[in-house]
Motif scaffolding. Structure first.
Motif, mmCIF file in Angstrom:
data_model
loop_
_atom_site.group_PDB
_atom_site.id
_atom_site.type_symbol
_atom_site.label_atom_id
_atom_site.label_comp_id
_atom_site.label_asym_id
_atom_site.label_seq_id
_atom_site.Cartn_x
_atom_site.Cartn_y
_atom_site.Cartn_z
ATOM 1 N N MET A 1 0.836 -1.204 0.000
ATOM 2 C CA MET A 1 0.000 0.000 0.000
ATOM 3 C C MET A 1 0.871 1.254 0.000
ATOM 4 N N THR A 2 0.324 2.339 -0.522
ATOM 5 C CA THR A 2 1.037 3.608 -0.548
ATOM 6 C C THR A 2 0.061 4.736 -0.282
ATOM 7 N N ASP A 3 0.536 5.771 0.424
ATOM 8 C CA ASP A 3 -0.330 6.921 0.662
ATOM 9 C C ASP A 3 -0.415 7.820 -0.566
ATOM 10 N N LYS A 4 0.292 7.463 -1.636
ATOM 11 C CA LYS A 4 0.240 8.230 -2.882
ATOM 12 C C LYS A 4 -0.963 7.865 -3.739
ATOM 13 N N LEU A 5 -1.769 6.931 -3.272
ATOM 14 C CA LEU A 5 -2.959 6.514 -4.004
ATOM 15 C C LEU A 5 -4.072 6.265 -2.993
ATOM 16 N N LEU A 6 -5.202 6.931 -3.174
ATOM 17 C CA LEU A 6 -6.325 6.781 -2.265
ATOM 18 C C LEU A 6 -7.436 6.005 -2.955
ATOM 19 N N PHE A 7 -8.238 5.294 -2.151
ATOM 20 C CA PHE A 7 -9.290 4.437 -2.702
ATOM 21 C C PHE A 7 -10.504 4.486 -1.796
ATOM 22 N N ASP A 8 -11.665 4.703 -2.410
ATOM 23 C CA ASP A 8 -12.899 4.781 -1.647
ATOM 24 C C ASP A 8 -14.019 4.149 -2.461
ATOM 25 N N VAL A 9 -14.908 3.447 -1.765
ATOM 26 C CA VAL A 9 -16.082 2.867 -2.405
ATOM 27 C C VAL A 9 -17.315 3.277 -1.610
ATOM 28 N N SER A 10 -18.276 3.897 -2.296
ATOM 29 C CA SER A 10 -19.530 4.244 -1.647
ATOM 30 C C SER A 10 -20.638 4.255 -2.680
ATOM 31 N N ASP A 11 -21.781 3.692 -2.310
ATOM 32 C CA ASP A 11 -22.955 3.670 -3.192
ATOM 33 C C ASP A 11 -22.627 3.108 -4.568
ATOM 34 N N ARG A 12 -21.825 2.036 -4.599
ATOM 35 C CA ARG A 12 -21.476 1.275 -5.807
ATOM 36 C C ARG A 12 -20.510 2.008 -6.738
ATOM 37 N N ILE A 13 -19.954 3.122 -6.273
ATOM 38 C CA ILE A 13 -18.983 3.883 -7.064
ATOM 39 C C ILE A 13 -17.623 3.841 -6.372
ATOM 40 N N ALA A 14 -16.607 3.395 -7.091
ATOM 41 C CA ALA A 14 -15.232 3.419 -6.579
ATOM 42 C C ALA A 14 -14.542 4.680 -7.075
ATOM 43 N N THR A 15 -13.824 5.344 -6.181
ATOM 44 C CA THR A 15 -13.045 6.526 -6.561
ATOM 45 C C THR A 15 -11.580 6.253 -6.268
ATOM 46 N N ILE A 16 -10.763 6.320 -7.316
ATOM 47 C CA ILE A 16 -9.310 6.154 -7.195
ATOM 48 C C ILE A 16 -8.687 7.533 -7.363
ATOM 49 N N THR A 17 -7.886 7.944 -6.384
ATOM 50 C CA THR A 17 -7.341 9.301 -6.381
ATOM 51 C C THR A 17 -5.821 9.264 -6.326
ATOM 52 N N PHE A 18 -5.166 9.829 -7.340
ATOM 53 C CA PHE A 18 -3.718 9.994 -7.292
ATOM 54 C C PHE A 18 -3.407 11.045 -6.220
ATOM 55 N N ALA A 26 2.978 13.081 -10.476
ATOM 56 C CA ALA A 26 3.878 12.220 -11.249
ATOM 57 C C ALA A 26 3.904 10.858 -10.567
ATOM 58 N N PHE A 27 3.817 9.802 -11.354
ATOM 59 C CA PHE A 27 3.644 8.504 -10.722
ATOM 60 C C PHE A 27 4.968 7.867 -10.305
ATOM 61 N N THR A 28 4.894 7.132 -9.222
ATOM 62 C CA THR A 28 6.001 6.320 -8.718
ATOM 63 C C THR A 28 5.674 4.856 -8.980
ATOM 64 N N HIS A 29 6.656 3.994 -8.792
ATOM 65 C CA HIS A 29 6.430 2.556 -8.969
ATOM 66 C C HIS A 29 5.342 2.065 -8.023
ATOM 67 N N GLU A 30 5.355 2.574 -6.797
ATOM 68 C CA GLU A 30 4.354 2.151 -5.819
ATOM 69 C C GLU A 30 2.956 2.608 -6.229
ATOM 70 N N MET A 31 2.858 3.828 -6.780
ATOM 71 C CA MET A 31 1.559 4.319 -7.245
ATOM 72 C C MET A 31 1.010 3.439 -8.360
ATOM 73 N N LEU A 32 1.855 3.099 -9.320
ATOM 74 C CA LEU A 32 1.394 2.298 -10.451
ATOM 75 C C LEU A 32 0.989 0.904 -9.999
ATOM 76 N N THR A 33 1.771 0.316 -9.104
ATOM 77 C CA THR A 33 1.432 -1.014 -8.594
ATOM 78 C C THR A 33 0.105 -0.982 -7.847
ATOM 79 N N GLY A 34 -0.057 0.050 -7.007
ATOM 80 C CA GLY A 34 -1.302 0.181 -6.270
ATOM 81 C C GLY A 34 -2.486 0.441 -7.183
ATOM 82 N N TYR A 35 -2.272 1.251 -8.210
ATOM 83 C CA TYR A 35 -3.331 1.557 -9.168
ATOM 84 C C TYR A 35 -3.777 0.290 -9.890
ATOM 85 N N LEU A 36 -2.819 -0.516 -10.323
ATOM 86 C CA LEU A 36 -3.144 -1.760 -11.015
ATOM 87 C C LEU A 36 -3.945 -2.688 -10.105
ATOM 88 N N ASP A 37 -3.532 -2.780 -8.839
ATOM 89 C CA ASP A 37 -4.250 -3.637 -7.883
ATOM 90 C C ASP A 37 -5.679 -3.136 -7.669
#
Length: 262
Positions: A1-18, A26-37
């Motif tokens: 996990m990384t604090d450079k990527l946030l994730f929230d799910v509410s009312d059937r909508i997922a929000t992914i936040t850089f 600008a993305f880091t390796h950890e951000m990209l890995t987390g984003y893919l997951d």
């Protein structure tokens, strides 16, 4: 996990936040890995019906970190190829595996591979302050994050070549005029406006929404006869679904359809 990527799910909508605002996300390796997951999680989870991709701060995504470019110890050709194929390029492939709507809320500058991150989405909504540029030629590179594939399918080949060759910036208004973005909102209304649109989608038949997306993208690589044959098969699935029965009942009874438990 990384604090450079946030994730929230509410009312059937997922929000992914850089969440790397000091570097314009600008993305880091950890951000990209987390984003893919997280994208895989969005694909697999039945309680997620749509996805919003956005960012914190003044930038949507400034692409990759250019500090290592031109260094005394550059990566080998194999490392360059593997670095793209094993991670960065998996993102566009993963998003195409998600039948659910994916909407990018572009809150600021989207540059190079960062602009390509917005192109991966099905729709792009932009803040008035957002700016877009394919800047690869400025650093002597090619669009490694799918830009040369996505961009001509969105704005047409001549305009895509113009943007890729010139590396010129487009304002949100200019992006809207050429069809690069679908809507433009005042900066302080972007998130609410995007959310309101996506809420409409998740209150519609999920089977219909997903099959339309699948038919649209698959049809781009088919001849007309094959595309029509595919859609006729999709129609069988749609007509026999509980979603279809509920939609017809809601229409006859002049009420909003209820798909939450389906």
């Amino acid at each position: 996990m990384t604090d450079k990527l946030l994730f929230d799910v509410s009312d059937r909508i997922a929000t992914i936040t850089f969440n790397n605002p000091d570097k314009l996300n600008a993305f880091t390796h950890e951000m990209l890995t987390g984003y893919l997951d997280r994208l895989e999680e969005c694909r697999a989870r039945e309680d997620i019906w749509a996805v919003i991709v956005t960012a914190n701060g003044r930038g949507f995504c400034a692409g990759g970190d250019t500090r290592q470019m031109g260094s005394d110890t550059p990566p080998t050709p194999l490392e360059i190829k593997s670095g793209l194929w094993d991670l960065i390029q998996k993102l566009s492939l993963k998003i195409r595996e998600i039948d659910k709507p994916v909407v990018a809320a572009v809150n600021g500058v989207a540059v190079g591979a960062g602009m390509d991150m917005s192109l991966h989405a099905d729709l792009r909504f932009a803040a008035e302050s957002a700016r877009f540029a394919e800047t690869y030629v400025r650093v002597g590179l090619v669009p490694g994050n799918g830009g040369a594939w996505f961009l001509p399918r969105i704005v047409g080949v001549p305009k895509a070549l113009e943007l890729l060759w010139s590396a010129d910036f487009l304002s949100a208004t200019q992006a809207l005029e050429i069809g690069l973005v679908n809507k433009v909102f005042p900066d302080d209304e972007l998130q609410a406006g995007t959310r309101a649109y996506v809420e409409k989608l998740v209150n519609s038949s999920p089977i219909s929404i997903r099959l339309i997306k699948r038919a649209m993208y698959a049809g781009l690589d088919m001849d007309l006869r094959s595309a029509l044959d595919m859609v006729s098969s999709h129609m069988v699935l749609a007509r026999s679904s509980e979603d279809h029965k509920e939609a017809i009942a809601a229409w006859r009874e002049k009420r909003v359809g209820n798909y939450k438990n389906r």
